[in-house]
Design a protein around this motif. Structure first.
Motif, PDB file in Angstrom:
ATOM      1  N   PRO A 100     -53.594 -49.016   0.873  1.00 36.98           N
ATOM      2  CA  PRO A 100     -54.956 -49.319   1.341  1.00 36.98           C
ATOM      3  C   PRO A 100     -55.047 -49.700   2.810  1.00 36.98           C
ATOM      4  O   PRO A 100     -56.140 -49.670   3.388  1.00 36.98           O
ATOM      5  CB  PRO A 100     -55.373 -50.500   0.449  1.00 36.98           C
ATOM      6  N   SER A 101     -53.920 -50.047   3.432  1.00 35.85           N
ATOM      7  CA  SER A 101     -53.951 -50.381   4.852  1.00 35.85           C
ATOM      8  C   SER A 101     -54.437 -49.209   5.697  1.00 35.85           C
ATOM      9  O   SER A 101     -54.910 -49.399   6.826  1.00 35.85           O
ATOM     10  CB  SER A 101     -52.561 -50.815   5.327  1.00 35.85           C
ATOM     11  N   LEU A 102     -54.337 -47.978   5.160  1.00 38.90           N
ATOM     12  CA  LEU A 102     -54.850 -46.805   5.857  1.00 38.90           C
ATOM     13  C   LEU A 102     -56.364 -46.891   6.057  1.00 38.90           C
ATOM     14  O   LEU A 102     -56.926 -46.238   6.935  1.00 38.90           O
ATOM     15  CB  LEU A 102     -54.523 -45.535   5.067  1.00 38.90           C
ATOM     16  N   LEU A 103     -57.020 -47.697   5.207  1.00 37.76           N
ATOM     17  CA  LEU A 103     -58.476 -47.798   5.253  1.00 37.76           C
ATOM     18  C   LEU A 103     -58.963 -49.009   6.029  1.00 37.76           C
ATOM     19  O   LEU A 103     -60.163 -49.147   6.273  1.00 37.76           O
ATOM     20  CB  LEU A 103     -59.032 -47.889   3.820  1.00 37.76           C
ATOM     21  N   SER A 104     -58.052 -49.908   6.383  1.00 40.79           N
ATOM     22  CA  SER A 104     -58.459 -51.184   6.971  1.00 40.79           C
ATOM     23  C   SER A 104     -58.577 -51.098   8.488  1.00 40.79           C
ATOM     24  O   SER A 104     -58.287 -50.069   9.084  1.00 40.79           O
ATOM     25  CB  SER A 104     -57.465 -52.278   6.590  1.00 40.79           C
ATOM     26  N   GLY A 105     -59.011 -52.216   9.079  1.00 44.90           N
ATOM     27  CA  GLY A 105     -59.152 -52.270  10.520  1.00 44.90           C
ATOM     28  C   GLY A 105     -60.517 -52.748  10.959  1.00 44.90           C
ATOM     29  O   GLY A 105     -60.718 -53.118  12.116  1.00 44.90           O
ATOM     30  N   LEU A 148     -50.724 -32.321   2.687  1.00 46.58           N
ATOM     31  CA  LEU A 148     -50.548 -32.878   4.028  1.00 46.58           C
ATOM     32  C   LEU A 148     -49.286 -33.736   4.104  1.00 46.58           C
ATOM     33  O   LEU A 148     -48.529 -33.681   5.080  1.00 46.58           O
ATOM     34  CB  LEU A 148     -51.771 -33.713   4.414  1.00 46.58           C
ATOM     35  N   GLY A 149     -49.063 -34.543   3.060  1.00 49.14           N
ATOM     36  CA  GLY A 149     -47.874 -35.383   3.026  1.00 49.14           C
ATOM     37  C   GLY A 149     -46.597 -34.594   2.885  1.00 49.14           C
ATOM     38  O   GLY A 149     -45.548 -34.977   3.428  1.00 49.14           O
ATOM     39  N   GLN A 150     -46.656 -33.476   2.159  1.00 52.76           N
ATOM     40  CA  GLN A 150     -45.476 -32.648   1.959  1.00 52.76           C
ATOM     41  C   GLN A 150     -45.161 -31.788   3.183  1.00 52.76           C
ATOM     42  O   GLN A 150     -44.023 -31.732   3.637  1.00 52.76           O
ATOM     43  CB  GLN A 150     -45.697 -31.740   0.741  1.00 52.76           C
ATOM     44  N   GLN A 151     -46.179 -31.116   3.714  1.00 48.42           N
ATOM     45  CA  GLN A 151     -45.965 -30.137   4.777  1.00 48.42           C
ATOM     46  C   GLN A 151     -45.967 -30.761   6.173  1.00 48.42           C
ATOM     47  O   GLN A 151     -45.350 -30.230   7.090  1.00 48.42           O
ATOM     48  CB  GLN A 151     -47.034 -29.049   4.672  1.00 48.42           C
ATOM     49  N   GLN A 152     -46.706 -31.853   6.349  1.00 43.92           N
ATOM     50  CA  GLN A 152     -46.790 -32.587   7.608  1.00 43.92           C
ATOM     51  C   GLN A 152     -47.050 -31.668   8.804  1.00 43.92           C
ATOM     52  O   GLN A 152     -46.236 -31.580   9.738  1.00 43.92           O
ATOM     53  CB  GLN A 152     -45.509 -33.410   7.814  1.00 43.92           C
ATOM     54  N   PRO A 153     -48.196 -30.984   8.790  1.00 41.62           N
ATOM     55  CA  PRO A 153     -48.555 -30.124   9.932  1.00 41.62           C
ATOM     56  C   PRO A 153     -48.940 -30.970  11.143  1.00 41.62           C
ATOM     57  O   PRO A 153     -48.942 -32.205  11.080  1.00 41.62           O
ATOM     58  CB  PRO A 153     -49.752 -29.331   9.396  1.00 41.62           C
ATOM     59  N   ALA A 154     -49.316 -30.317  12.212  1.00 45.15           N
ATOM     60  CA  ALA A 154     -49.729 -31.029  13.427  1.00 45.15           C
ATOM     61  C   ALA A 154     -50.906 -31.956  13.117  1.00 45.15           C
ATOM     62  O   ALA A 154     -51.842 -31.572  12.415  1.00 45.15           O
ATOM     63  CB  ALA A 154     -50.123 -30.025  14.516  1.00 45.15           C
ATOM     64  N   HIS A 155     -50.816 -33.170  13.600  1.00 42.90           N
ATOM     65  CA  HIS A 155     -51.871 -34.179  13.457  1.00 42.90           C
ATOM     66  C   HIS A 155     -52.091 -34.604  11.991  1.00 42.90           C
ATOM     67  O   HIS A 155     -53.158 -35.110  11.650  1.00 42.90           O
ATOM     68  CB  HIS A 155     -53.208 -33.679  14.038  1.00 42.90           C
ATOM     69  N   TYR A 156     -51.084 -34.410  11.149  1.00 44.45           N
ATOM     70  CA  TYR A 156     -51.264 -34.717   9.724  1.00 44.45           C
ATOM     71  C   TYR A 156     -51.560 -36.199   9.481  1.00 44.45           C
ATOM     72  O   TYR A 156     -52.270 -36.544   8.536  1.00 44.45           O
ATOM     73  CB  TYR A 156     -50.024 -34.295   8.930  1.00 44.45           C
ATOM     74  N   GLU A 157     -51.030 -37.080  10.330  1.00 46.09           N
ATOM     75  CA  GLU A 157     -51.259 -38.511  10.126  1.00 46.09           C
ATOM     76  C   GLU A 157     -52.749 -38.846  10.191  1.00 46.09           C
ATOM     77  O   GLU A 157     -53.270 -39.595   9.357  1.00 46.09           O
ATOM     78  CB  GLU A 157     -50.505 -39.333  11.176  1.00 46.09           C
ATOM     79  N   PHE A 158     -53.419 -38.280  11.183  1.00 46.70           N
ATOM     80  CA  PHE A 158     -54.848 -38.529  11.348  1.00 46.70           C
ATOM     81  C   PHE A 158     -55.642 -37.845  10.236  1.00 46.70           C
ATOM     82  O   PHE A 158     -56.617 -38.398   9.713  1.00 46.70           O
ATOM     83  CB  PHE A 158     -55.307 -38.036  12.731  1.00 46.70           C
ATOM     84  N   GLN A 159     -55.211 -36.653   9.855  1.00 43.73           N
ATOM     85  CA  GLN A 159     -55.883 -35.927   8.777  1.00 43.73           C
ATOM     86  C   GLN A 159     -55.784 -36.696   7.460  1.00 43.73           C
ATOM     87  O   GLN A 159     -56.743 -36.755   6.688  1.00 43.73           O
ATOM     88  CB  GLN A 159     -55.265 -34.537   8.615  1.00 43.73           C
ATOM     89  N   ILE A 160     -54.615 -37.301   7.202  1.00 42.48           N
ATOM     90  CA  ILE A 160     -54.436 -38.090   5.983  1.00 42.48           C
ATOM     91  C   ILE A 160     -55.379 -39.283   5.984  1.00 42.48           C
ATOM     92  O   ILE A 160     -56.024 -39.588   4.964  1.00 42.48           O
ATOM     93  CB  ILE A 160     -52.970 -38.551   5.856  1.00 42.48           C
TER      94      ILE A 160
END
Length: 294
Positions: A100-105, A148-160
């Motif tokens: 859930p930290s992905l949603l916080s801030g 996205l987690g498996q393939q990890q394309p460009a900018h996948y962190e932001f897309q996730i």
């Protein structure tokens, strides 16, 4: 092989797929678990499961859900859960874990959108079928996050991060936004958790039904009823299955004798260990060891 590493407090040790974002993606099958049942556990991540082939039962905080092929379930954070076979049949599935930290801030978003769903006692688990439009949408988002987690394309962190926020809003709109947030306890039965924890901590030692029941501060008969109602096993059956589960990693070491493994996992002799192993796994420990070497 899909494996779970569980601490004494029943929490799972999570190894993230990505070094940059708290996501884990795994494809598994119940066939790799003793008796086609995972070990009871919990974690601070939100878990999404989709049944790819076959079906399975999914236990979440004393409730059991049935996942047919193509359906899924979202298990909220810190809920006790595990999957197990339907009529002893295998099931292939994907697992997606997101912290859930992905949603916080943002304090306002956390208090108005994240925490109300995260701590909602009526949202321990959300079953997703293909018959409801928003369910299909959620399943598609989960599959996208998994890729996205498996393939990890460009900018996948932001897309996730974006995709998870979109999924969370969809779940929020169809749960607490409509029905409110019930901030009662969403923790599993403390008695059950204490007894399972006792088994998983003391499994190498001699354990009696009295010991297990005492850990949960209840009688032996009530202990048996609680295990049967929630885990569909007796306490001793759960203990034996857990011991077999722990022995599998030891069998990977060819230098360890079967007798030593039996003793390390709480069995009184290699013959009894072999008997129980064969009953649960369908083959002998030696045959299982050889199959891993192939």
């Amino acid at each position: 092989m899909f494996q779970l590493t569980i601490r004494d407090d029943l929490s799972e040790v999570i190894d993230y797929t990505s070094p940059n974002v708290p996501i884990r993606t795994v494809e598994g099958t119940l066939l790799h678990f003793p008796n086609k049942a995972a070990v009871c556990h919990w974690h601070s991540e939100v878990e999404c499961i989709i049944a790819l082939e076959g079906e399975m039962h999914y236990f979440v905080n004393e409730q059991v859900y049935r996942l047919a092929q193509g359906t899924g379930i979202v298990v909220n954070a810190n809920r006790l859960h595990f999957g197990y076979a339907v009529n002893d049949r295998d099931c292939k599935f994907l697992v997606l874990l997101l912290h859930p930290s992905l949603l916080s801030g943002n304090a306002y978003l956390e208090s108005h959108y994240i925490n109300p769903l995260l701590y909602d006692a009526n949202s321990d688990a959300i079953l997703l079928s293909g018959e409801v439009a928003w369910h299909r949408q959620a399943l598609h988002m989960i599959a996208t996050l998994f890729q996205l987690g498996q393939q990890q394309p460009a900018h996948y962190e932001f897309q996730i991060s974006i995709q998870f926020a979109t999924l969370w809003l969809l779940l929020y709109e169809h749960t607490v936004a409509q029905y409110g947030s019930f901030q009662g306890t969403s923790a599993p039965s403390n008695h059950l958790k204490e007894m399972i924890g006792y088994i998983q901590k003391h499994y190498p030692k001699k354990i009696s039904l009295h010991d297990i029941a005492s850990a949960g501060l209840m009688s032996r008969s009530k202990c048996c009823r609680l295990f049967q109602q929630t885990l569909h096993q007796t306490p001793i059956e759960y203990l034996l299955h857990y011991r077999i589960q722990k022995s599998l990693s030891l069998l990977a070491d060819d230098h360890l004798a079967i007798t030593a493994i039996a003793e390390a996992c709480g069995f009184n002799g290699a013959s009894y260990y072999t008997e129980v192993f064969r009953k649960i796994m369908g083959i002998s420990p030696s045959a299982y060891r050889k199959s891993r070497a192939l």
